[in-house]
Design an enzyme around this catalytic site. Structure first.
Site, PDB file in Angstrom:
ATOM      1  CB  CYS A  86       2.731  30.445 -16.947  1.00 20.72           C
ATOM      2  SG  CYS A  86       3.298  31.824 -15.986  1.00 20.72           S
ATOM      3  CD  GLU A  87       0.455  24.174 -18.515  1.00 23.67           C
ATOM      4  OE1 GLU A  87       1.557  24.726 -18.636  1.00 23.67           O
ATOM      5  OE2 GLU A  87       0.085  23.240 -19.223  1.00 23.67           O
ATOM      6  N   PRO A 113       0.809  -1.219   0.000  1.00 20.05           N
ATOM      7  CG  PRO A 113       0.045  -0.980   2.196  1.00 20.05           C
ATOM      8  CD  PRO A 113       0.753  -1.937   1.290  1.00 20.05           C
ATOM      9  CE1 TYR A 159      -2.530  10.179 -13.360  1.00 23.87           C
ATOM     10  CE2 TYR A 159      -2.471  11.232 -11.208  1.00 23.87           C
ATOM     11  CZ  TYR A 159      -1.859  10.483 -12.193  1.00 23.87           C
ATOM     12  OH  TYR A 159      -0.578  10.039 -11.993  1.00 23.87           O
ATOM     13  NE  ARG A 203      -4.324   6.656  -4.401  1.00 21.59           N
ATOM     14  CZ  ARG A 203      -4.030   7.299  -5.529  1.00 21.59           C
ATOM     15  NH1 ARG A 203      -4.087   8.606  -5.589  1.00 21.59           N
ATOM     16  NH2 ARG A 203      -3.680   6.622  -6.602  1.00 21.59           N
TER      17      ARG A 203
HETATM   18  N1  LLP Z   1       2.900  -1.501  -6.053  1.00 21.66           N
HETATM   19  C1  LLP Z   1       3.110  -1.229  -7.351  1.00 21.66           C
HETATM   20  C2  LLP Z   1       3.817  -2.191  -8.174  1.00 21.66           C
HETATM   21  C3  LLP Z   1       2.653  -0.027  -7.888  1.00 21.66           C
HETATM   22  O1  LLP Z   1       2.850   0.226  -9.177  1.00 21.66           O
HETATM   23  C4  LLP Z   1       1.985   0.914  -7.056  1.00 21.66           C
HETATM   24  C5  LLP Z   1       1.530   2.190  -7.589  1.00 21.66           C
HETATM   25  C6  LLP Z   1       1.818   0.575  -5.694  1.00 21.66           C
HETATM   26  C7  LLP Z   1       2.270  -0.641  -5.235  1.00 21.66           C
HETATM   27  C8  LLP Z   1       1.138   1.506  -4.726  1.00 21.66           C
HETATM   28  O2  LLP Z   1      -0.183   1.725  -5.083  1.00 21.66           O
HETATM   29  P1  LLP Z   1      -1.189   2.548  -4.143  1.00 21.66           P
HETATM   30  O3  LLP Z   1      -1.455   1.734  -2.905  1.00 21.66           O
HETATM   31  O4  LLP Z   1      -0.544   3.828  -3.804  1.00 21.66           O
HETATM   32  O5  LLP Z   1      -2.394   2.707  -4.996  1.00 21.66           O
HETATM   33  N2  LLP Z   1       0.350   8.807  -9.626  1.00 21.66           N
HETATM   34  C9  LLP Z   1      -0.933   8.120  -9.524  1.00 21.66           C
HETATM   35  C10 LLP Z   1      -0.788   6.775  -8.870  1.00 21.66           C
HETATM   36  C11 LLP Z   1       0.209   5.887  -9.535  1.00 21.66           C
HETATM   37  C12 LLP Z   1       0.353   4.557  -8.854  1.00 21.66           C
HETATM   38  C13 LLP Z   1       1.487   3.811  -9.399  1.00 21.66           C
HETATM   39  N3  LLP Z   1       1.719   2.548  -8.788  1.00 21.66           N
HETATM   40  C14 LLP Z   1      -1.936   9.009  -8.805  1.00 21.66           C
HETATM   41  O6  LLP Z   1      -1.585  10.121  -8.423  1.00 21.66           O
HETATM   42  O7  LLP Z   1      -3.083   8.638  -8.646  1.00 21.66           O
END
Ligand code: LLP
Length: 426
Positions: free
Chosen positions: A355-356, A285, A328, A287
């Site tokens: 500036c966007e 995890p 997003y 986020r």
């Molecule tokens: N493991 C792998 C292999 C991953 O690619 C990711 C996230 C995680 C774990 C962690 O995932 P989480 O629990 O955080 O969902 N920038 C995007 C999110 C990209 C996530 C990439 N991989 C956003 O701001 O929503």
């Protein structure tokens, strides 16, 4: 009572409003803004620890690793290590942060769809678990001395999330289709690598349990196929990360307990059905550990009535500290941290300083009439904000502080003009 459409579920668990002032971890945000400047990302230690403990309680035997990319930071990695977490890293840089935080190789999982030879060698030196992501990575991993591996497989499942953060669909740039994954497992084993298991990460900001459950079921069938074709079954099942958090009141993710119970329940059921040995579970995890813990505090600058429909409230950050709305279409809520008990009036658009035209943090949010100098707080900004920040328009990136018991500790200092100039030549 608090203004903006901000509910308690969006704020850190320690958030409180007294005399109209929003505080986190016992520290009033106006005081933190005074002492540390703005924009400022304020992390609540208790929220992170409670989330970590919820994972541990729900999965006592699992290897839990923090998805470092959500907010790569040594202090946060250390704090989570105290809670028994390792790290999931996706680059040599994140690996180095995990190493600096004192996380041992056996609690590090190394990802990446295009790992460099140097990154593979660094992983091998630490004895980390490498998630092999491509057929042409096998030879390079072996040459780099990698001894422990997972193979990342794409089950062809479309997670219900933004297409940019979906990763296990057919045609994904991540992982290997089942047939190639089986070939990879065989080749790695032939080369003497201990293939501990398989990895899947279906996507991020998941607000439903269905896709995760389907993935586990698919993995049981895949494991049975491995047994038939390779006389090998995974000892480890790494389900990646993915559990979402609420950024606005109408997002209602499952709790950590519900999410983990759903996947581990399905794992037990599907494995028994295929008569497979129960595997060790790995969860990654990101986020859901740090997202809710972070509140970004901005200073309100100019206020502009641009049309009958839109009044802009401009703040002193934006795209450079949180590109998620621009990337997003991510939605956020906001409140005035210094006048948090006043009734909201009309709806405002919260614009960044860049500036966007797309540098709009929030399209519409009801607020009490904002004034220059007010503090605008955007909750649920602990994940993938500073982590994806930039120096666009040569704007220095903000500081981050960790708060508990009324005290704030800087865990990432504010960038300075000297930092910006440090890379210039001539
Ligand atoms: N493991 C792998 C292999 C991953 O690619 C990711 C996230 C995680 C774990 C962690 O995932 P989480 O629990 O955080 O969902 N920038 C995007 C999110 C990209 C996530 C990439 N991989 C956003 O701001 O929503």
């Amino acid at each position: 009572m608090q203004n903006g459409p901000v509910t308690n579920e969006l704020l850190p668990v320690s958030a409180a409003i007294e005399g109209g002032v929003l505080s986190v971890g016992g520290a009033p945000l106006p005081r933190l803004a005074e002492e540390h400047g703005t924009p400022l990302v304020v992390y609540c230690e208790r929220t992170i620890r409670e989330a970590a403990r919820a994972y541990r309680e729900a999965a006592p035997d699992a290897l839990l690793v923090y998805g470092t990319k959500a907010f790569p930071n040594v202090a946060i990695l250390r704090l989570l290590a105290e809670e028994g977490f390792g790290a999931d890293v996706s680059s040599g840089g994140e690996l180095e942060l995990a190493r600096r935080a004192g996380i041992p190789g056996e609690r590090i999982v190394v990802h990446g769809n295009n790992k460099g030879d140097d990154e593979l060698a660094a992983a091998a030196r630490l004895g980390a678990l490498v998630a092999v992501d491509a057929l042409d990575e096998i030879e390079r991993a072996v040459a780099a001395g990698v001894r422990r591996a997972l193979v990342r497989v794409t089950p062809g499942i479309e997670a219900d999330t933004h297409e940019a953060i979906r990763t296990a669909h057919h045609g994904s740039k991540f992982g290997l289709p089942p047939h190639d994954a089986i070939a990879a497992i065989g080749a790695l084993r032939d080369a003497g690598v201990d293939v501990e298991g398989v990895h899947v990460h279906i996507g991020s900001q998941l607000l439903h349990l269905r896709a995760a459950g389907m993935t586990v079921e698919w993995l049981a069938l895949f494991s049975a196929r491995c047994r038939a074709e390779l006389d090998w079954t995974p000892r480890t099942i790494d389900l990646g990360g993915g559990l979402g958090v609420a950024h606005v009141p109408d997002e209602a993710p499952p709790s950590i307990a519900e999410f983990v119970a759903a996947v581990s329940g399905e794992l037990a059921r599907a494995w028994a059905l295929e008569r497979l040995e129960p595997p060790r579970l790995v969860l990654e995890p990101g986020r859901s550990l740090v997202g809710r813990a972070g509140v970004t505090v901005y200073r309100v600058g100019s206020i502009k009535r641009a049309s009958e429909a839109t009044t802009y409230v401009a703040v002193d950050g934006g795209l450079s500290d949180n590109p998620r709305p621009a990337l997003y279409g991510a939605r956020y809520a906001a409140l005035l941290a210094n006048r948090a008990d006043e009734e909201p009036g009309e709806a405002y658009a919260v614009a960044g300083r860049h500036c966007e035209s797309g540098d709009l943090l929030i399209e519409r949010v009801p607020l009490p009439e904002p004034r220059r100098g007010d503090l605008l707080a955007i909750p649920a900004t602990g994940a993938y904000t500073l982590a994806m920040g930039s120096n666009y328009n040569a704007v220095p990136r903000p500081a981050a502080v960790l708060v508990a018991d009324g005290a704030a500790r800087t865990i990432r200092r504010r960038e300075t003009m000297d930092d910006l100039l440090a890379l210039e030549q001539g």
